[in-house]
Design a protein around this motif. Structure first.
Motif, PDB file in Angstrom:
ATOM      1  N   ASP A   1       0.805  -1.224   0.000  1.00 38.74           N
ATOM      2  CA  ASP A   1       0.000   0.000   0.000  1.00 38.74           C
ATOM      3  C   ASP A   1       0.837   1.273   0.000  1.00 38.74           C
ATOM      4  O   ASP A   1       0.458   2.282   0.585  1.00 38.74           O
ATOM      5  CB  ASP A   1      -0.973   0.024   1.189  1.00 38.74           C
ATOM      6  N   TYR A   2       2.014   1.220  -0.628  1.00 38.31           N
ATOM      7  CA  TYR A   2       2.818   2.425  -0.790  1.00 38.31           C
ATOM      8  C   TYR A   2       2.388   3.130  -2.069  1.00 38.31           C
ATOM      9  O   TYR A   2       1.924   2.511  -3.011  1.00 38.31           O
ATOM     10  CB  TYR A   2       4.305   2.095  -0.892  1.00 38.31           C
ATOM     11  N   SER A   3       2.569   4.427  -2.126  1.00 38.18           N
ATOM     12  CA  SER A   3       2.281   5.186  -3.337  1.00 38.18           C
ATOM     13  C   SER A   3       3.372   4.947  -4.374  1.00 38.18           C
ATOM     14  O   SER A   3       4.518   4.643  -4.027  1.00 38.18           O
ATOM     15  CB  SER A   3       2.208   6.674  -3.022  1.00 38.18           C
ATOM     16  N   ASP A   4       3.013   5.127  -5.636  1.00 32.15           N
ATOM     17  CA  ASP A   4       3.985   4.911  -6.700  1.00 32.15           C
ATOM     18  C   ASP A   4       5.123   5.924  -6.670  1.00 32.15           C
ATOM     19  O   ASP A   4       6.243   5.612  -7.070  1.00 32.15           O
ATOM     20  CB  ASP A   4       3.303   4.959  -8.070  1.00 32.15           C
ATOM     21  N   PHE A   5       4.846   7.140  -6.201  1.00 35.41           N
ATOM     22  CA  PHE A   5       5.912   8.146  -6.161  1.00 35.41           C
ATOM     23  C   PHE A   5       7.003   7.774  -5.158  1.00 35.41           C
ATOM     24  O   PHE A   5       8.118   8.268  -5.229  1.00 35.41           O
ATOM     25  CB  PHE A   5       5.363   9.541  -5.839  1.00 35.41           C
ATOM     26  N   PHE A   6       6.692   6.881  -4.234  1.00 35.76           N
ATOM     27  CA  PHE A   6       7.650   6.426  -3.230  1.00 35.76           C
ATOM     28  C   PHE A   6       8.610   5.387  -3.812  1.00 35.76           C
ATOM     29  O   PHE A   6       9.698   5.180  -3.286  1.00 35.76           O
ATOM     30  CB  PHE A   6       6.869   5.844  -2.050  1.00 35.76           C
ATOM     31  N   LEU A   7       8.222   4.776  -4.915  1.00 37.93           N
ATOM     32  CA  LEU A   7       8.963   3.665  -5.490  1.00 37.93           C
ATOM     33  C   LEU A   7      10.360   4.063  -5.968  1.00 37.93           C
ATOM     34  O   LEU A   7      11.355   3.459  -5.555  1.00 37.93           O
ATOM     35  CB  LEU A   7       8.162   3.075  -6.658  1.00 37.93           C
ATOM     36  N   TYR A   8      10.450   5.043  -6.828  1.00 38.17           N
ATOM     37  CA  TYR A   8      11.730   5.352  -7.466  1.00 38.17           C
ATOM     38  C   TYR A   8      12.775   5.900  -6.495  1.00 38.17           C
ATOM     39  O   TYR A   8      13.930   5.485  -6.553  1.00 38.17           O
ATOM     40  CB  TYR A   8      11.514   6.265  -8.668  1.00 38.17           C
ATOM     41  N   PRO A   9      12.431   6.827  -5.590  1.00 37.65           N
ATOM     42  CA  PRO A   9      13.457   7.235  -4.613  1.00 37.65           C
ATOM     43  C   PRO A   9      13.925   6.074  -3.733  1.00 37.65           C
ATOM     44  O   PRO A   9      15.113   5.966  -3.436  1.00 37.65           O
ATOM     45  CB  PRO A   9      12.760   8.303  -3.776  1.00 37.65           C
ATOM     46  N   LEU A  10      13.006   5.198  -3.352  1.00 37.23           N
ATOM     47  CA  LEU A  10      13.387   4.049  -2.525  1.00 37.23           C
ATOM     48  C   LEU A  10      14.352   3.133  -3.259  1.00 37.23           C
ATOM     49  O   LEU A  10      15.386   2.736  -2.715  1.00 37.23           O
ATOM     50  CB  LEU A  10      12.139   3.274  -2.102  1.00 37.23           C
TER      51      LEU A  10
ATOM     52  N   VAL B   1      16.271   3.868  -5.887  1.00 39.42           N
ATOM     53  CA  VAL B   1      17.530   4.560  -6.167  1.00 39.42           C
ATOM     54  C   VAL B   1      18.398   4.626  -4.909  1.00 39.42           C
ATOM     55  O   VAL B   1      19.609   4.367  -4.963  1.00 39.42           O
ATOM     56  CB  VAL B   1      17.256   5.971  -6.732  1.00 39.42           C
ATOM     57  N   LEU B   2      17.812   4.928  -3.770  1.00 40.17           N
ATOM     58  CA  LEU B   2      18.585   4.981  -2.530  1.00 40.17           C
ATOM     59  C   LEU B   2      19.095   3.603  -2.124  1.00 40.17           C
ATOM     60  O   LEU B   2      20.199   3.465  -1.604  1.00 40.17           O
ATOM     61  CB  LEU B   2      17.753   5.605  -1.414  1.00 40.17           C
ATOM     62  N   LYS B   3      18.283   2.585  -2.356  1.00 36.70           N
ATOM     63  CA  LYS B   3      18.690   1.222  -2.054  1.00 36.70           C
ATOM     64  C   LYS B   3      19.895   0.814  -2.896  1.00 36.70           C
ATOM     65  O   LYS B   3      20.878   0.263  -2.386  1.00 36.70           O
ATOM     66  CB  LYS B   3      17.505   0.302  -2.370  1.00 36.70           C
ATOM     67  N   ILE B   4      19.832   1.101  -4.183  1.00 35.57           N
ATOM     68  CA  ILE B   4      20.931   0.765  -5.090  1.00 35.57           C
ATOM     69  C   ILE B   4      22.176   1.575  -4.745  1.00 35.57           C
ATOM     70  O   ILE B   4      23.292   1.029  -4.693  1.00 35.57           O
ATOM     71  CB  ILE B   4      20.497   1.009  -6.549  1.00 35.57           C
ATOM     72  N   THR B   5      22.007   2.853  -4.456  1.00 36.32           N
ATOM     73  CA  THR B   5      23.139   3.701  -4.097  1.00 36.32           C
ATOM     74  C   THR B   5      23.822   3.214  -2.820  1.00 36.32           C
ATOM     75  O   THR B   5      25.049   3.150  -2.751  1.00 36.32           O
ATOM     76  CB  THR B   5      22.678   5.157  -3.916  1.00 36.32           C
ATOM     77  N   GLY B   6      23.018   2.855  -1.816  1.00 35.60           N
ATOM     78  CA  GLY B   6      23.595   2.345  -0.566  1.00 35.60           C
ATOM     79  C   GLY B   6      24.364   1.061  -0.774  1.00 35.60           C
ATOM     80  O   GLY B   6      25.444   0.870  -0.201  1.00 35.60           O
ATOM     81  N   ALA B   7      23.848   0.175  -1.602  1.00 35.90           N
ATOM     82  CA  ALA B   7      24.536  -1.093  -1.855  1.00 35.90           C
ATOM     83  C   ALA B   7      25.852  -0.861  -2.597  1.00 35.90           C
ATOM     84  O   ALA B   7      26.873  -1.484  -2.270  1.00 35.90           O
ATOM     85  CB  ALA B   7      23.634  -2.029  -2.645  1.00 35.90           C
TER      86      ALA B   7
ATOM     87  N   TYR C   1      26.240   1.790   6.496  1.00 37.36           N
ATOM     88  CA  TYR C   1      25.747   0.589   7.173  1.00 37.36           C
ATOM     89  C   TYR C   1      24.428   0.875   7.883  1.00 37.36           C
ATOM     90  O   TYR C   1      23.517   0.047   7.871  1.00 37.36           O
ATOM     91  CB  TYR C   1      26.776   0.063   8.173  1.00 37.36           C
ATOM     92  N   GLY C   2      24.327   2.032   8.510  1.00 42.34           N
ATOM     93  CA  GLY C   2      23.081   2.399   9.186  1.00 42.34           C
ATOM     94  C   GLY C   2      21.911   2.468   8.227  1.00 42.34           C
ATOM     95  O   GLY C   2      20.816   1.983   8.525  1.00 42.34           O
ATOM     96  N   SER C   3      22.128   3.060   7.057  1.00 44.73           N
ATOM     97  CA  SER C   3      21.033   3.179   6.097  1.00 44.73           C
ATOM     98  C   SER C   3      20.632   1.826   5.530  1.00 44.73           C
ATOM     99  O   SER C   3      19.446   1.557   5.327  1.00 44.73           O
ATOM    100  CB  SER C   3      21.415   4.136   4.975  1.00 44.73           C
ATOM    101  N   VAL C   4      21.600   0.950   5.287  1.00 45.80           N
ATOM    102  CA  VAL C   4      21.272  -0.391   4.777  1.00 45.80           C
ATOM    103  C   VAL C   4      20.491  -1.173   5.834  1.00 45.80           C
ATOM    104  O   VAL C   4      19.474  -1.813   5.532  1.00 45.80           O
ATOM    105  CB  VAL C   4      22.556  -1.139   4.348  1.00 45.80           C
ATOM    106  N   LEU C   5      20.943  -1.123   7.079  1.00 47.69           N
ATOM    107  CA  LEU C   5      20.225  -1.830   8.137  1.00 47.69           C
ATOM    108  C   LEU C   5      18.849  -1.221   8.389  1.00 47.69           C
ATOM    109  O   LEU C   5      17.874  -1.949   8.622  1.00 47.69           O
ATOM    110  CB  LEU C   5      21.055  -1.845   9.425  1.00 47.69           C
ATOM    111  N   PHE C   6      18.746   0.088   8.325  1.00 50.40           N
ATOM    112  CA  PHE C   6      17.460   0.773   8.477  1.00 50.40           C
ATOM    113  C   PHE C   6      16.482   0.303   7.405  1.00 50.40           C
ATOM    114  O   PHE C   6      15.328  -0.027   7.688  1.00 50.40           O
ATOM    115  CB  PHE C   6      17.704   2.288   8.386  1.00 50.40           C
ATOM    116  N   ASN C   7      16.950   0.252   6.178  1.00 51.07           N
ATOM    117  CA  ASN C   7      16.130  -0.209   5.069  1.00 51.07           C
ATOM    118  C   ASN C   7      15.686  -1.657   5.290  1.00 51.07           C
ATOM    119  O   ASN C   7      14.512  -1.999   5.087  1.00 51.07           O
ATOM    120  CB  ASN C   7      16.908  -0.075   3.764  1.00 51.07           C
ATOM    121  N   LEU C   8      16.614  -2.514   5.686  1.00 47.46           N
ATOM    122  CA  LEU C   8      16.277  -3.927   5.887  1.00 47.46           C
ATOM    123  C   LEU C   8      15.307  -4.130   7.045  1.00 47.46           C
ATOM    124  O   LEU C   8      14.390  -4.953   6.958  1.00 47.46           O
ATOM    125  CB  LEU C   8      17.552  -4.738   6.126  1.00 47.46           C
TER     126      LEU C   8
END
Length: 137
Positions: free
Chosen positions: A42-51, A53-59, A76-83
């Motif tokens: 139930d996330y909005s589509d506008f949330f998809l691309y920043p999420l 892109v940030l996920k790929i950038t962090g990795a 590391y904090g951002s990757v763990l936060f995302n997970l």
């Protein structure tokens, strides 16, 4: 290569493949699949691309080992936060397979962080020893 370096490279590479390469390939080759996954939670589509892109950038940034220690801690904090929050979202939706996958990746990220700290602490000890030897001479 030492045992610590091998463990760090293996765990970090698995995280890189799952959190960087997989979303990038889905974004490039099957964007409709990503839209379906986002709508399940139930996330909005506008949330998809920043999420994504940030996920790929962090990795990608996680794989580069010569960042300043404070920057590396933030990565590391951002990757763990995302997970953590991806796992909680999957748990909320009752998707046990994705919950387990998130827990396994979170465990791998924790192991990667622990061994990263061991490697940086070992390197700082070596640097201190070299500085001491230089000042004695």
């Amino acid at each position: 290569m030492s045992k610590n370096q091998i463990i760090w490279w293996v765990t970090t590479s698995i995280i890189f493949l799952c959190e960087g390469i997989y979303p990038l390939s889905m974004l490039l080759f099957a964007p409709e699949y990503i839209h379906v996954q986002i709508r399940i939670f139930d996330y909005s589509d506008f949330f998809l691309y920043p999420l994504v892109v940030l996920k790929i950038t962090g990795a990608f940034m996680l794989m580069v080992s010569n960042w300043h220690p404070i920057v590396k801690e933030c990565i590391y904090g951002s990757v763990l936060f995302n997970l953590i929050f991806a796992t909680l979202a999957a748990l909320e939706e009752g998707r046990d397979d994705q919950t387990l996958f998130g827990l396994v990746l979170g465990g791998l990220a924790s192991v990667s962080y622990i061994y990263h700290r061991k490697l940086t602490d070992d390197n700082s000890e070596v640097r201190k020893k070299i500085k001491r030897e230089d000042t004695i001479v």
